[in-house]
Design a protein around this motif. Structure first.
Motif, PDB file in Angstrom:
ATOM      1  N   ASN A 152      19.973  61.199  25.291  1.00 52.72           N
ATOM      2  CA  ASN A 152      19.407  62.211  26.191  1.00 52.72           C
ATOM      3  C   ASN A 152      17.886  62.132  26.226  1.00 52.72           C
ATOM      4  O   ASN A 152      17.259  62.325  27.271  1.00 52.72           O
ATOM      5  CB  ASN A 152      19.852  63.608  25.748  1.00 52.72           C
ATOM      6  CG  ASN A 152      21.253  63.951  26.218  1.00 52.72           C
ATOM      7  OD1 ASN A 152      21.662  63.553  27.307  1.00 52.72           O
ATOM      8  ND2 ASN A 152      21.996  64.691  25.404  1.00 52.72           N
ATOM      9  N   ARG A 153      17.272  61.832  25.088  1.00 50.43           N
ATOM     10  CA  ARG A 153      15.812  61.634  25.059  1.00 50.43           C
ATOM     11  C   ARG A 153      15.429  60.412  25.884  1.00 50.43           C
ATOM     12  O   ARG A 153      14.485  60.468  26.690  1.00 50.43           O
ATOM     13  CB  ARG A 153      15.354  61.461  23.615  1.00 50.43           C
ATOM     14  CG  ARG A 153      13.831  61.267  23.467  1.00 50.43           C
ATOM     15  CD  ARG A 153      13.476  60.821  22.065  1.00 50.43           C
ATOM     16  NE  ARG A 153      14.032  59.490  21.782  1.00 50.43           N
ATOM     17  CZ  ARG A 153      14.067  58.928  20.576  1.00 50.43           C
ATOM     18  NH1 ARG A 153      13.602  59.591  19.531  1.00 50.43           N
ATOM     19  NH2 ARG A 153      14.586  57.732  20.418  1.00 50.43           N
ATOM     20  N   GLU A 154      16.153  59.314  25.712  1.00 55.86           N
ATOM     21  CA  GLU A 154      15.854  58.092  26.461  1.00 55.86           C
ATOM     22  C   GLU A 154      15.999  58.294  27.962  1.00 55.86           C
ATOM     23  O   GLU A 154      15.250  57.706  28.755  1.00 55.86           O
ATOM     24  CB  GLU A 154      16.789  56.964  26.011  1.00 55.86           C
ATOM     25  CG  GLU A 154      16.567  56.504  24.576  1.00 55.86           C
ATOM     26  CD  GLU A 154      17.695  55.613  24.072  1.00 55.86           C
ATOM     27  OE1 GLU A 154      18.607  55.304  24.881  1.00 55.86           O
ATOM     28  OE2 GLU A 154      17.685  55.241  22.877  1.00 55.86           O
TER      29      GLU A 154
ATOM     30  N   SER B 108      13.722  66.649  25.172  1.00 55.54           N
ATOM     31  CA  SER B 108      12.416  66.261  24.643  1.00 55.54           C
ATOM     32  C   SER B 108      12.569  65.460  23.358  1.00 55.54           C
ATOM     33  O   SER B 108      13.555  65.608  22.622  1.00 55.54           O
ATOM     34  CB  SER B 108      11.564  67.504  24.375  1.00 55.54           C
ATOM     35  OG  SER B 108      12.046  68.204  23.247  1.00 55.54           O
ATOM     36  N   GLY B 109      11.587  64.644  23.072  1.00 56.45           N
ATOM     37  CA  GLY B 109      11.606  63.858  21.851  1.00 56.45           C
ATOM     38  C   GLY B 109      11.604  64.730  20.625  1.00 56.45           C
ATOM     39  O   GLY B 109      12.248  64.410  19.613  1.00 56.45           O
TER      40      GLY B 109
ATOM     41  N   ALA C 146      15.151  66.171  20.196  1.00 54.14           N
ATOM     42  CA  ALA C 146      16.053  65.096  19.776  1.00 54.14           C
ATOM     43  C   ALA C 146      15.846  64.757  18.305  1.00 54.14           C
ATOM     44  O   ALA C 146      16.805  64.496  17.574  1.00 54.14           O
ATOM     45  CB  ALA C 146      15.839  63.856  20.648  1.00 54.14           C
TER      46      ALA C 146
ATOM     47  N   ASP D 204      21.298  72.098  24.233  1.00 56.95           N
ATOM     48  CA  ASP D 204      20.600  70.963  23.623  1.00 56.95           C
ATOM     49  C   ASP D 204      21.533  70.042  22.837  1.00 56.95           C
ATOM     50  O   ASP D 204      21.619  68.848  23.125  1.00 56.95           O
ATOM     51  CB  ASP D 204      19.482  71.481  22.709  1.00 56.95           C
ATOM     52  CG  ASP D 204      18.439  72.282  23.472  1.00 56.95           C
ATOM     53  OD1 ASP D 204      18.015  71.817  24.549  1.00 56.95           O
ATOM     54  OD2 ASP D 204      18.054  73.363  22.994  1.00 56.95           O
TER      55      ASP D 204
END
Length: 481
Positions: free
Chosen positions: A74-76, A81-82, A85, A148
């Motif tokens: 999901n971050r990629e 957000s990083g 994650a 999330d």
């Protein structure tokens, strides 16, 4: 049905009565203050306090691994957000390390989709991630269990993916190595017993000779066949439902999500997991797990024969077959002093019967998919994992405390060969079937050996008999270990 537990804090031994309030779409509920999980876990504890079988930790850790992979993907893909994650991944790693096993108290007997265990994992990860982020334990800020941790997923694709992950890893990491040791032990014993001649049995009755090594070689062949079949059936398990979300269409999941998550899991585990090409089938049916279960049943059938043969050959010590001397591990009776029983064989046999029964339950559960979802998932994965665990454990103990230490009773084996009536089979080319049958019947009636009848009644001389009846030449090759 309400279990009578009005507050989850009262239903969990060892938790303080201090509580905090958590909320979900149903409203507010009290949670033990020291727990990481949230409202949906608490509700499941109230409404499904059925039996004592908890969701296997293998499934919990598979879910945690899946959640970690999902967060990083999901971050990629730019939908998480990083920072979030990172917190999710860190919390998942702690679950994988076994830090929070007590945070997963839910029973197997819950919603058939596994939604409550999926949410249990989401809530614990979110609760711990929020603590890592400097907030209070639990809650939904800054990490929300649905928005999330469960982003781009549904319980309907996450839980079946965890089922496949858990079973594939259990087979690959523990079960196959343990069964390989069992086969290696049997092969070694077969080679050690290669020169020991004994009487064979068919229909539980005396037959022509073979070697004890050949008999053990039969066990090797049985197990090799069923283990090869089980390994073949692992391949469909590697296809994961992740990316299908609620009904298989992939709604709310970014393009490529399932493929990327599967690739990460393959990289981390060393197994070639892939995104199942037909997500509708992956959610609605569980043929790969049914196939594994049926192969475990076949293995149980092979092991049950082995266990029963060993305890028959070890029966006695004076009034049974007594062909094998089994290790004396513990006293066998509370009333008969000195009695020792074939307990490892009995334990293995019970496990085999349990596995056969579990396969019947799994098969029936697998037939109960309705439209886009099978809702017997927790029961299926529980039984398959339990069968793997039981077979693996019992084989380890059977090998260690029975196979490794058993010894052939050479005196008994030699005597049985000499007294066997079926040695007469070697005479049929010379004397014919009917005449040979009469010799065997006479020997049985008169409590004599075949040799004694042949010589005393003039059928053959002693020298002729000894030349024709050579047990070591009657066993052939059969199997070479």
């Amino acid at each position: 049905m309400n279990s009578g537990i009005e507050n989850p804090a009262e239903g969990l031994v060892g938790h303080e009565t201090v509580t905090r309030q958590e909320t979900d779409s149903m409203g507010s509920i009290s949670i033990p203050a020291d727990c990481y999980y949230g409202a949906q876990t608490a509700r499941s504890l109230i409404h499904f306090s059925i039996g004592s079988e908890r969701m296997p930790l293998e499934v919990i850790r598979a879910l945690a691994l899946l959640k970690k992979a999902a967060a990083l993907v999901n971050r990629e893909l730019g939908v998480l957000s990083g920072e979030k994650a990172g917190w999710i991944a860190a919390a998942a790693d702690e679950i994988l390390a076994g830090r929070f096993d007590h945070e997963f108290p839910l029973r197997v007997w819950q919603t058939g989709s596994g939604t409550q265990s999926n949410m249990n994992c989401n809530e614990v990860i979110a609760g711990r991630a929020n603590e890592l982020a400097g907030r209070e334990r639990g809650g939904k800020v800054p990490i929300h269990p649905n928005d999330d941790v469960n982003r781009s997923q549904s319980s309907n694709d996450a839980f079946p993916s965890a089922m496949h992950l858990a079973v594939a890893l259990a087979l690959h990491q523990k079960f196959h190595p343990e069964l390989d040791k069992m086969v290696d032990c049997l092969r070694r014993r077969s080679q050690e017993f290669a020169g020991i001649i004994k009487i064979g049995r068919t229909h539980l009755m005396d037959a022509v000779p073979l070697t004890l090594g050949q008999e053990f070689g039969g066990y090797v062949g049985q197990l090799e066949l069923t283990l090869a079949d089980l390994r073949d059936r692992m391949a469909p398990l590697l296809g994961l439902a992740i990316g299908g979300t609620a009904v298989g269409t992939g709604l709310n999941a970014p393009a490529g999500f399932g493929e990327r998550v599967s690739a990460k899991l393959a990289e981390w585990t060393g197994l070639p997991f892939f995104s199942a090409p037909n997500k509708f089938a992956a959610l609605a049916s569980h043929e790969p797990l049914l196939s594994v279960s049926s192969s475990l049943r076949n293995l149980a059938a092979s092991l049950l024969k082995l266990a029963n043969d060993i305890r028959w050959m070890g029966s006695g010590p004076r009034c049974g077959l007594a062909e094998l001397l089994l290790p004396e591990n513990e006293p066998g009776s509370s009333i008969m002093p000195g009695k020792v029983n074939p307990t490892q064989s009995e334990a293995l046999a019970m496990v085999c019967i349990q596995v056969m029964g579990a396969d019947a339950a799994v098969g029936f559960a697998g037939s109960q998919g309705n439209f886009e979802l099978n809702v017997f998932k927790p029961m299926i994965v529980f039984n398959v994992l339990n069968s793997i665990r039981l077979l693996g454990d019992s084989c380890r103990f059977f090998r260690t405390y029975c196979l490794e230490g058993l010894r052939p009773n050479l005196e008994v084996l030699r005597s049985e060969v000499e007294r066997s009536l079926m040695l007469v089979t070697a005479l049929t080319p010379r004397l014919g079937y009917d005449r040979s049958a009469k010799i065997a019947q006479q020997a049985y009636r008169e409590h004599k050996t075949i040799r004694e009848v042949c010589v005393s009644d003039g059928h053959l001389s002693a020298q002729e008999f000894d030349a024709l009846v050579r047990p070591e030449e009657m066993v052939g090759d059969g199997w070479q270990g």
